[in-house]
Design a protein around this motif. Structure first.
Motif, mmCIF file in Angstrom:
data_model
loop_
_atom_site.group_PDB
_atom_site.id
_atom_site.type_symbol
_atom_site.label_atom_id
_atom_site.label_comp_id
_atom_site.label_asym_id
_atom_site.label_seq_id
_atom_site.Cartn_x
_atom_site.Cartn_y
_atom_site.Cartn_z
ATOM 1 N N PRO A 25 5.539 12.266 1.551
ATOM 2 C CA PRO A 25 5.586 12.592 0.062
ATOM 3 C C PRO A 25 6.196 13.863 -0.308
ATOM 4 O O PRO A 25 6.699 13.951 -1.470
ATOM 5 N N THR A 41 7.752 4.390 0.941
ATOM 6 C CA THR A 41 7.086 5.021 1.888
ATOM 7 C C THR A 41 7.950 4.895 3.286
ATOM 8 O O THR A 41 8.687 4.119 3.599
ATOM 9 N N ARG A 58 -2.403 7.345 6.949
ATOM 10 C CA ARG A 58 -1.879 8.592 6.216
ATOM 11 C C ARG A 58 -0.603 8.248 5.479
ATOM 12 O O ARG A 58 -0.233 8.724 4.407
ATOM 13 N N ASP A 61 -0.488 7.334 1.455
ATOM 14 C CA ASP A 61 -0.581 8.103 0.518
ATOM 15 C C ASP A 61 0.507 8.344 -0.521
ATOM 16 O O ASP A 61 1.724 8.460 -0.114
ATOM 17 N N PHE A 63 1.197 9.240 -4.978
ATOM 18 C CA PHE A 63 0.872 10.045 -5.971
ATOM 19 C C PHE A 63 1.534 9.558 -7.265
ATOM 20 O O PHE A 63 2.610 9.026 -7.231
ATOM 21 N N THR A 91 -4.613 0.247 -2.249
ATOM 22 C CA THR A 91 -4.134 1.846 -2.649
ATOM 23 C C THR A 91 -3.070 1.674 -3.932
ATOM 24 O O THR A 91 -2.703 2.955 -4.375
ATOM 25 N N TRP A 273 0.168 18.667 1.749
ATOM 26 C CA TRP A 273 -0.053 17.305 2.122
ATOM 27 C C TRP A 273 -0.926 17.481 3.484
ATOM 28 O O TRP A 273 -1.737 16.274 3.627
#
Length: 345
Positions: A25, A41, A58, A61, A63, A91, A273
């Motif tokens: 991220p 990702t 993880r 994640d 945004f 997600t 993060w």
């Protein structure tokens, strides 16, 4: 405009490639600010997701400021990939991407990533399982083939389109090549110009300058390009390509102030993060790329990698700015690292 299912991208979009231990991220945020149109990702093991492995979770994640963003998974078992697809859907990314291109032995040797290139029927079944398991648009990233004698990407593209993928990114090397030699975009162009192919085709491999991006756009007709290694330590590649494609003008490279600012932004993003200790540790491997081209920078870099406090790191970065303020780094094509040698897998 380029469409991936309901996702609208600008003409000739620039994609940030999924890279293990790189495309996290904090780094994606910087690439987005510099013009990346679609990002992915780090790739995630389907088996790890199902086991609830903390590192895999993880990587889920994402945004809001990143959108559109895709989550990439890999695996060699239909049931595991289908279940992982359902987990990913919760997600709420914009798309799901399947990795059939990772050449690293730990992945390909286990029958996942580029290892699936040995069995096209299996690749089709794995892809179909993901498409059926999720409402997300499914895309694929892969290579030309396993080796020089099995460059089957034209067949692969048709068959994956037939089972429902919405876009295909092709790296112009075989698995056997790893990252050696020059990427061959000839077959990428053939896939794009195949009248049967209706989905967007993105080319990947060796895009290290705005000039090359435009040349390959015109020569091979791809819908966009995916940039990986060239963005490591140089996220400005996105804005430079966009400007050159639109105007024919070469932008000046980032100033020392911009380089220092990005180091700080990445550092604070990594800490936010994760936490201070992990963020500072992970940044130690990033400074060299961001500060590349500055003369006699070795002493500063050796200091940066020994520090454990944010304030101390920022003091050294400020000192770098003062020392090199006004210095112009020669603007040359980016040196592409052998990502395989640096991949933690």
């Amino acid at each position: 405009m380029v469409q991936i299912d309901k996702i609208s991208l600008p003409d000739f979009p620039l994609l940030l490639a999924p890279m293990e231990d790189v495309s996290d991220p904090p780094f994606r945020a910087i690439c987005k600010e510099n013009g990346a149109d679609l990002m992915y990702t780090e790739f995630i093991s389907s088996e790890g997701l199902i086991r609830d492995a903390i590192n895999c979770r993880r990587k889920l994640d994402i945004f809001e400021y990143e959108r559109p963003v895709g989550i990439q998974i890999f695996g060699g078992d239909e049931d595991s990939l289908a279940m992982a697809s359902k987990i990913v859907e919760v997600t709420n990314p914009d798309l799901l991407d399947i990795n059939f291109g990772c050449p690293v032995k730990k992945v390909a040797g286990a029958g996942a990533g580029a290892g699936v290139l040995k069995d096209i029927d299996l690749m089709v079944r794995l892809t179909a399982a993901c498409v059926k398991a999720t409402n997300l648009p499914v895309t694929v990233k892969t290579r030309l083939g396993w080796d020089e004698d099995s460059k089957n990407i034209e067949e692969v593209a048709e068959r994956l389109q037939d089972v429902g993928i919405k876009a295909l990114a092709i790296h112009g090397r075989t698995r056997s090549q790893m990252y050696k030699g020059e990427a061959d975009w000839t077959l990428i162009g053939k896939v794009k110009n195949n009248p049967r192919i209706k989905i967007p085709i993105f080319g990947n491999g060796d895009i290290d300058s705005p000039q090359k991006a435009l040349e390959y756009k015109n020569r091979y007709g791809v819908d966009g390009v995916m940039i990986g290694r060239a963005a490591i330590g140089y996220p400005w590649i996105f804005r430079e390509i966009k400007h050159f494609v639109q105007t024919g003008e070469v932008l000046p490279g980032p100033t020392v102030a911009e380089r220092v600012a990005v180091c700080k932004q990445h550092l604070h993003g990594a800490i936010k993060w994760q936490n201070q200790r992990v963020g500072i540790n992970e940044m130690r491997g990033r400074y060299a790329n961001y500060l590349k081209g500055l003369p006699n920078i070795k002493e500063f870099k050796s200091r940066l990698v020994r520090l454990n406090e944010v304030e101390e790191v920022e003091e050294v970065l400020d000192e770098i700015f003062r020392t090199y303020q006004g210095f112009e780094i020669e603007h040359t094509p980016i040196e592409l690292i052998d990502y395989h040698q640096n991949c933690p897998l």
